[in-house]
Design an enzyme around this catalytic site. Structure first.
Site, PDB file in Angstrom:
ATOM      1  N   ASN A   7       0.871  -1.176   0.000  1.00 53.05           N
ATOM      2  CA  ASN A   7       0.000   0.000   0.000  1.00 53.05           C
ATOM      3  C   ASN A   7       0.908   1.226   0.000  1.00 53.05           C
ATOM      4  OD1 ASN A   7      -1.798   2.033   0.475  1.00 53.05           O
ATOM      5  ND2 ASN A   7      -2.703   1.127   2.319  1.00 53.05           N
ATOM      6  N   ARG A  90      -2.541  -2.131  -3.494  1.00 57.16           N
ATOM      7  CA  ARG A  90      -3.761  -1.354  -3.254  1.00 57.16           C
ATOM      8  C   ARG A  90      -3.707  -0.095  -4.128  1.00 57.16           C
ATOM      9  NH1 ARG A  90      -5.218   2.856   1.348  1.00 57.16           N
ATOM     10  NH2 ARG A  90      -7.412   3.024   0.863  1.00 57.16           N
ATOM     11  N   HIS A 179     -13.143   2.909   0.080  1.00 57.74           N
ATOM     12  CA  HIS A 179     -13.145   1.821   1.086  1.00 57.74           C
ATOM     13  C   HIS A 179     -13.774   0.548   0.517  1.00 57.74           C
ATOM     14  CE1 HIS A 179     -13.414   5.084   4.469  1.00 57.74           C
ATOM     15  NE2 HIS A 179     -12.158   4.691   4.345  1.00 57.74           N
ATOM     16  N   ARG A 240     -12.429  15.453   8.170  1.00 57.04           N
ATOM     17  CA  ARG A 240     -13.173  15.839   6.963  1.00 57.04           C
ATOM     18  C   ARG A 240     -14.614  16.201   7.309  1.00 57.04           C
ATOM     19  NH1 ARG A 240     -11.731  10.547   3.749  1.00 57.04           N
ATOM     20  NH2 ARG A 240      -9.626  10.455   4.540  1.00 57.04           N
ATOM     21  N   ASN A 334     -14.150  -0.676  17.851  1.00 62.22           N
ATOM     22  CA  ASN A 334     -13.667  -0.445  19.213  1.00 62.22           C
ATOM     23  C   ASN A 334     -14.487   0.490  20.085  1.00 62.22           C
ATOM     24  OD1 ASN A 334     -11.008  -1.882  19.153  1.00 62.22           O
ATOM     25  ND2 ASN A 334     -10.720  -0.518  17.406  1.00 62.22           N
ATOM     26  N   GLU A 383      -8.206  -5.279   5.270  1.00 62.83           N
ATOM     27  CA  GLU A 383      -8.045  -4.928   3.863  1.00 62.83           C
ATOM     28  C   GLU A 383      -6.860  -5.667   3.229  1.00 62.83           C
ATOM     29  OE1 GLU A 383      -8.764  -0.765   5.172  1.00 62.83           O
ATOM     30  OE2 GLU A 383      -9.406  -0.479   3.112  1.00 62.83           O
TER      31      GLU A 383
HETATM   32  P1  AMP Z   1      -8.924   3.783  11.617  1.00 65.76           P
HETATM   33  O1  AMP Z   1      -8.828   4.921  10.656  1.00 65.76           O
HETATM   34  O2  AMP Z   1      -9.785   2.667  11.123  1.00 65.76           O
HETATM   35  O3  AMP Z   1      -7.589   3.308  12.111  1.00 65.76           O
HETATM   36  O4  AMP Z   1      -9.691   4.349  12.926  1.00 65.76           O
HETATM   37  C1  AMP Z   1      -9.171   5.372  13.732  1.00 65.76           C
HETATM   38  C2  AMP Z   1     -10.192   5.733  14.802  1.00 65.76           C
HETATM   39  O5  AMP Z   1     -10.525   4.544  15.542  1.00 65.76           O
HETATM   40  C3  AMP Z   1      -9.719   6.767  15.814  1.00 65.76           C
HETATM   41  O6  AMP Z   1     -10.676   7.803  15.960  1.00 65.76           O
HETATM   42  C4  AMP Z   1      -9.625   5.992  17.110  1.00 65.76           C
HETATM   43  O7  AMP Z   1     -10.036   6.760  18.195  1.00 65.76           O
HETATM   44  C5  AMP Z   1     -10.573   4.834  16.932  1.00 65.76           C
HETATM   45  N1  AMP Z   1     -10.069   3.723  17.735  1.00 65.76           N
HETATM   46  C6  AMP Z   1      -9.039   2.907  17.421  1.00 65.76           C
HETATM   47  N2  AMP Z   1      -8.798   2.048  18.452  1.00 65.76           N
HETATM   48  C7  AMP Z   1      -9.675   2.351  19.427  1.00 65.76           C
HETATM   49  C8  AMP Z   1      -9.948   1.846  20.731  1.00 65.76           C
HETATM   50  N3  AMP Z   1      -9.227   0.853  21.225  1.00 65.76           N
HETATM   51  N4  AMP Z   1     -10.955   2.402  21.448  1.00 65.76           N
HETATM   52  C9  AMP Z   1     -11.696   3.412  20.933  1.00 65.76           C
HETATM   53  N5  AMP Z   1     -11.483   3.940  19.700  1.00 65.76           N
HETATM   54  C10 AMP Z   1     -10.511   3.431  18.965  1.00 65.76           C
END
Ligand code: AMP
Length: 396
Positions: A7, A90, A179, A240, A334, A383
């Site tokens: 990627n 990717r 996505h 965004r 999460n 992914e």
């Molecule tokens: P991504 O772009 O998929 O990596 O997602 C990033 C977002 O996921 C961020 O806003 C993080 O706060 C949230 N996130 C990732 N890990 C956790 C966690 N363990 N608890 C709460 N939010 C999480």
């Protein structure tokens, strides 16, 4: 067979080496600051992490450092490059040219280049990554997996904008969606879970991360999605804005005496929950600020959930029903608070939340109670594995 998943960003390169039989990650890592100075972080499974600050003037150097790390005696995981059976790349934008993954040849490279205009920051970097890998592994088959491809099944009524038709014909102005690899991977798993892998089905996938999008998937195909011509559209995201009255762009340019490009930059990088809260784009920070009484953090969370619920509702209406919904990506996997906030809008669909299940995170969970008419799941996305599977499928 081992599949090398790449990627490539403008100054970074993320990679995984995946065993296609066990689907386990053998090694993964990241090259950062390519063209500036350079840092390699290499994580071989079962061995110590290897980090190196090393000059990376270009992507070819970065790829060659990664291949050296993979075959190194101390922190390597394979003896030589012949143990890499294929490379999956990717690619962000396939325009209307690619409705599925393809084996890369010169014609494919040229067609990806023709999409550069649509993703000027990403596609050129993706192409550089392909060229770098080809130069170092000329005999190894390579596959391009596109972020946009899954959404090419959207009907015209969903992907056209309400602007003069010539702009679609002449400039390809339309909704593309992004996505796609994640929406495809998660929707396939969701259909397995609800026993509707074949036959009619209506599901909605909520990919909620720093970038977020929601997709309506009917009979296994994307029929609408919240991101648009670019990933700026749709949901409110980390930084965004998501959908906004386009007249605001011109109004702000005039009030702030800045260019349209600068306004778009603000909408991409300084807006979303970050701009609303003034706290952070990270939902963990937002949640703790909200718990401490920060009103702007609270309203940012409320806006995020409200917008997500609006998309879910509009897609349930567009498909005339919904069998199941899945949450995925960083927030979806999460963040129990945000999931609960979104789920609070789903009562009209016959949904009931299992509070105990919702307190778990980072694993496959059914969030709905046994009696709930609408089934809602958390399904972790992957992914890289999806790219490895597509790559294997095409070179078999
Ligand atoms: P991504 O772009 O998929 O990596 O997602 C990033 C977002 O996921 C961020 O806003 C993080 O706060 C949230 N996130 C990732 N890990 C956790 C966690 N363990 N608890 C709460 N939010 C999480």
């Amino acid at each position: 067979m081992n599949i090398f998943v790449v990627n490539c960003g403008s100054s970074s390169l993320k990679y995984q080496l995946i065993d296609s039989v066990t689907e386990k990650v053998i090694a993964k890592g990241l090259c950062e600051r390519i063209g500036i100075d350079g840092k390699l972080t290499h994580n071989p499974t079962g061995k110590d992490k290897f980090e190196e600050t090393v000059d990376m003037p270009d992507h070819k150097t970065a790829v060659s450092l990664v291949l050296k790390a993979l075959t190194d005696e101390a922190h390597g995981v394979i003896k030589d490059l012949s143990e890499i059976g294929a490379v999956g790349h990717r690619i962000v934008h396939g325009g209307e040219k690619f409705a599925k993954s393809v084996v890369i040849d010169d014609g494919v490279m040229a067609a990806i280049e023709e999409c550069n205009d649509l993703a000027p920051l990403h596609n050129p970097a993706n192409l550089i990554g392909i060229s770098a890998c080809k130069a170092l592994m000329p005999q190894t088959p390579m596959v391009a997996v596109f972020d946009t491809a899954f959404h090419q099944t959207m009907p015209k009524k969903a992907y056209l904008y309400g602007v003069p038709y010539e702009y679609y014909n002449d400039y390809k102005v339309r909704k593309y969606g992004f996505h796609g690899t994640s929406h495809s991977f998660v929707s396939k798993r969701l259909l397995q879970l609800i026993g509707k892998e074949s036959g009619p089905s209506k599901v909605i996938i909520c990919h909620l991360g720093n970038g977020s999008s929601i997709t309506a998937v009917k009979d296994g195909c994307s029929v609408d999605t919240s991101m648009g011509f670019t990933p700026l559209d749709g949901l409110i995201m980390g930084t965004r804005s998501g959908s906004i009255d386009p007249a605001v762009v011109q109004y702000l340019a005039s009030k702030l005496d800045i260019s349209l490009d600068e306004v778009i930059d603000i909408l991409n990088k300084k807006s979303g929950v970050d701009g609303i809260s003034g706290v952070s784009s990270d939902f963990r920070d937002l949640e703790s600020a909200s718990n401490d009484g920060n009103e702007r953090a609270t309203v940012a969370l409320e806006m995020f959930a409200y917008r997500a619920a609006q998309y879910i509702g509009s897609y349930a209406a567009a498909m005339n029903g919904v069998d199941a919904i899945a949450f995925t990506a960083g927030i979806g996997e999460n963040n129990a608070t945000v999931r609960k906030m979104i789920c609070s809008y789903l009562g009209y669909l016959g949904f009931e939340l299992d509070e105990e299940a919702n307190s778990k995170r980072g694993e496959e969970i059914m969030l709905s109670t046994a009696d709930s008419k609408l089934k809602v799941y958390v399904i972790p996305t992957n992914e890289e594995l999806a790219i490895a599977r597509e790559t294997l499928e095409l070179i078999k």
